[in-house]
Motif scaffolding. Structure first.
Motif, PDB file in Angstrom:
ATOM      1  N   ARG A   1      -0.361  -3.473  -6.131  1.00 44.78           N
ATOM      2  CA  ARG A   1      -0.574  -4.844  -6.432  1.00 44.78           C
ATOM      3  C   ARG A   1       0.384  -5.574  -7.288  1.00 44.78           C
ATOM      4  O   ARG A   1       0.806  -4.962  -8.385  1.00 44.78           O
ATOM      5  CB  ARG A   1      -2.073  -5.271  -6.597  1.00 44.78           C
ATOM      6  CG  ARG A   1      -3.020  -4.725  -5.854  1.00 44.78           C
ATOM      7  CD  ARG A   1      -4.647  -5.203  -6.025  1.00 44.78           C
ATOM      8  NE  ARG A   1      -4.786  -4.431  -7.412  1.00 44.78           N
ATOM      9  CZ  ARG A   1      -4.915  -4.939  -8.545  1.00 44.78           C
ATOM     10  NH1 ARG A   1      -4.718  -6.136  -8.728  1.00 44.78           N
ATOM     11  NH2 ARG A   1      -5.222  -4.218  -9.601  1.00 44.78           N
TER      12      ARG A   1
ATOM     13  N   ALA B   1       0.916  -1.208   0.022  1.00 36.95           N
ATOM     14  CA  ALA B   1       0.035   0.114  -0.120  1.00 36.95           C
ATOM     15  C   ALA B   1       1.058   1.315   0.006  1.00 36.95           C
ATOM     16  O   ALA B   1       2.000   1.066  -0.172  1.00 36.95           O
ATOM     17  CB  ALA B   1      -0.897  -0.181   1.110  1.00 36.95           C
ATOM     18  N   GLU B   2       0.364   2.486   0.242  1.00 31.85           N
ATOM     19  CA  GLU B   2       1.039   3.624   0.146  1.00 31.85           C
ATOM     20  C   GLU B   2       2.120   3.503   1.384  1.00 31.85           C
ATOM     21  O   GLU B   2       1.614   3.226   2.549  1.00 31.85           O
ATOM     22  CB  GLU B   2       0.252   4.741   0.449  1.00 31.85           C
ATOM     23  CG  GLU B   2       1.111   5.933   0.386  1.00 31.85           C
ATOM     24  CD  GLU B   2      -0.007   7.425   0.595  1.00 31.85           C
ATOM     25  OE1 GLU B   2       0.672   8.519   0.996  1.00 31.85           O
ATOM     26  OE2 GLU B   2      -1.159   7.244   0.723  1.00 31.85           O
TER      27      GLU B   2
ATOM     28  N   ASP C   1       4.653  -6.319   2.564  1.00 30.99           N
ATOM     29  CA  ASP C   1       4.626  -5.080   2.264  1.00 30.99           C
ATOM     30  C   ASP C   1       5.978  -4.757   1.740  1.00 30.99           C
ATOM     31  O   ASP C   1       6.713  -4.006   2.307  1.00 30.99           O
ATOM     32  CB  ASP C   1       4.056  -4.025   3.320  1.00 30.99           C
ATOM     33  CG  ASP C   1       3.729  -2.631   2.525  1.00 30.99           C
ATOM     34  OD1 ASP C   1       4.413  -2.383   1.756  1.00 30.99           O
ATOM     35  OD2 ASP C   1       2.938  -2.019   3.367  1.00 30.99           O
TER      36      ASP C   1
ATOM     37  N   GLN D   1       0.653   6.774  -4.108  1.00 30.71           N
ATOM     38  CA  GLN D   1       1.508   5.726  -3.774  1.00 30.71           C
ATOM     39  C   GLN D   1       2.929   5.833  -4.599  1.00 30.71           C
ATOM     40  O   GLN D   1       3.574   4.822  -4.720  1.00 30.71           O
ATOM     41  CB  GLN D   1       1.061   4.574  -4.377  1.00 30.71           C
ATOM     42  CG  GLN D   1      -0.517   4.152  -3.631  1.00 30.71           C
ATOM     43  CD  GLN D   1      -1.263   3.230  -4.015  1.00 30.71           C
ATOM     44  OE1 GLN D   1      -1.664   3.055  -5.109  1.00 30.71           O
ATOM     45  NE2 GLN D   1      -1.407   1.815  -3.482  1.00 30.71           N
TER      46      GLN D   1
END
Length: 478
Positions: free
Chosen positions: A208, A27-28, A40, A176
């Motif tokens: 993603r 994610a960001e 992540d 992002q």
């Protein structure tokens, strides 16, 4: 402006001009002291880029200076002395040993929030010796500690200002997308510094995996990194050129841990039937020719007193293995039991489905009924897919031992508490032997880790850590 730069990168593979565009799962990304989720990758890369630890990994996966310029390890790994570099924080203020000590102590106090905590229990004290020198004392020898301190989870991040000390800094952010730029090398004089070029910038995109693979396929990025088995089939579907696909010889675990030793799996010889049924060669070939199968829990002796233990089932010749497994299942049914049903927790996605197809076919062939369940569901067998953060048999044994015997559990704990390296090595060897005999873990292969790499990234190197710092993807920062 950042989004525009990414969108206009062009439809042909870009020459070596402009910022390097990197995408990774996540994610960001943000820089903080909060725990970093393993999958992540974008946040791990950002943290490693702008907030190095005492030491860090280079492009080859080797330990190099971070906040510390040099270090001494004494007393079999019970004492570590670090001399800090003349490194400023990102806001220009000088970094002092007292600040680093306070940050490291806070990391260690937040054990529930640090995934490395189980392997840092021997740390006894962290003290400031001088404004430039830190000493770390351990109650038990840990000569492999540097690789833990090189992980992003141990980065030196200022708790209030959420800044680090490089080797890169954030110069722009849009959603992002984060633009990173190398900072001046504190070990070089100003007149020896090279002026940063546009090509030295990195645009890190958190997205993603499917989007990252599509971006690379469309020639709008230079690197997709952190690929796992879950996304692997998407590479072929996207038409990625073989020359752009790079596999890491990742050290770690990829296999099935016994999470519920009940029913058919209550007996070691029945668990061995699972190990015998799986055709590892066919499985890895179904994914990638360069993926390495394995039958041993430990990849090498590491810090064990013995070579990797061999389970009894490994003595069965390859051509006889499925027949032996089938006979064991038949004996189970002849004793009045139903067809064994085994629930297997596997990752979602196309890769998880392909893996399921291979394992299920092998188990059906010997008379076992497999059932696929989600990674977090209740299961009899659970896939362990993890890269080892450091080279100790204790990490492998601790991860593989989901529900192993009491004797094996005690041996692993004895390795943790061992007061000398010799006693630690003997305890690790004993635990390895117990897990092998008990068939508490079914090894399949090394972890499948891969990247998509454009030709302009000349210094990208495969390595056992499967870790590729952003300051070293285009040229050697040293």
């Amino acid at each position: 402006m950042l989004a525009l730069a990414v969108a206009t990168a062009g439809c042909e593979r870009r020459p070596d001009v402009g910022a390097v565009i990197v995408s990774a799962n996540g994610a960001e990304p943000e820089l903080s002291l909060a725990p970093i989720v393993d999958n992540d990758m974008a946040r791990r890369l950002l943290t490693d880029s702008v907030a190095q630890g005492l030491v860090r990994f280079d492009a080859a996966g080797q330990i190099v200076p971070g906040v510390a310029a040099r270090w001494i390890v004494t007393d079999e790994g019970r004492t570590y002395i670090f001399r800090l570099r003349d490194t400023p924080w990102a806001d220009g203020r000088p970094m002092r040993a007292a600040e680093v000590v306070a940050i490291l102590r806070r990391r260690l106090q937040q054990r529930a929030r640090n995934p490395l905590s189980p392997y840092l229990t021997a740390l006894e004290s962290i003290v400031e010796m001088t404004p430039e020198v830190i000493q770390i004392e351990l109650s038990r020898p840990r000569p492999d500690l540097l690789k833990l301190f090189a992980q992003p989870d141990m980065a030196i991040v200022h708790p209030r200002r959420s800044i680090g000390s490089g080797p890169m800094r954030i110069v722009g952010k849009s959603g992002q997308i984060t633009r990173l730029r190398p900072i001046p090398d504190p070990d070089r004089a100003a007149d020896e510094q090279e002026e940063p070029q546009p090509e030295d910038d990195v645009l890190l995109i958190a997205e993603r995996p499917a989007a990252g693979i599509a971006r690379f396929s469309a020639r709008r990025s230079d690197l997709f990194t952190g690929g796992t088995i879950a996304e692997w089939p998407l590479v072929a579907a996207a038409g990625i050129e073989n020359a752009d696909v790079r596999l890491d010889p990742a050290a770690g675990l990829f296999g099935l841990a016994v999470s519920r030793p009940e029913g058919f799996l209550a007996a070691a010889e029945n668990r061995a039937a699972i190990a015998l049924a799986i055709d590892r060669g066919a499985l890895v070939q179904a994914f990638a020719p360069g993926w390495q199968a394995t039958e041993d829990l430990l990849p090498a002796a590491l810090d064990s007193a013995s070579p990797p233990a061999k389970a009894p089932w490994q003595a069965v010749a390859a051509q006889d293995r499925q027949a032996t497994a089938r006979a064991r299942v038949a004996a189970w049914r002849e004793a009045g039991n139903d067809t064994p049903t085994i629930r297997i927790a596997l990752p979602a996605g196309a890769g998880g489905t392909l893996l399921w197809a291979r394992i299920a076919a092998d188990l059906y062939a010997v008379g076992i009924r497999p059932v696929r369940v989600a990674p977090d569901d209740e299961a009899d067998l659970r896939l362990i897919d993890a890269v080892a953060p450091f080279d100790s048999g204790r990490w492998y044994l601790g991860h593989a031992c989901q529900t192993c015997s009491e004797a094996a559990t005690q041996a692993i704990e004895a390795a943790r508490l061992a007061p000398s390296l010799a006693e630690r090595a003997r305890a690790i060897a004993a635990a390895d032997r117990l897990l092998a005999d008990d068939v508490a873990f079914v090894p399949i292969a090394r972890p499948l880790r891969w990247s998509l790499v454009a030709p302009r990234l000349r210094t990208w190197q495969p390595n056992e850590r499967a870790w590729h710092p952003l300051n070293g993807v285009r040229r050697d920062p040293n």
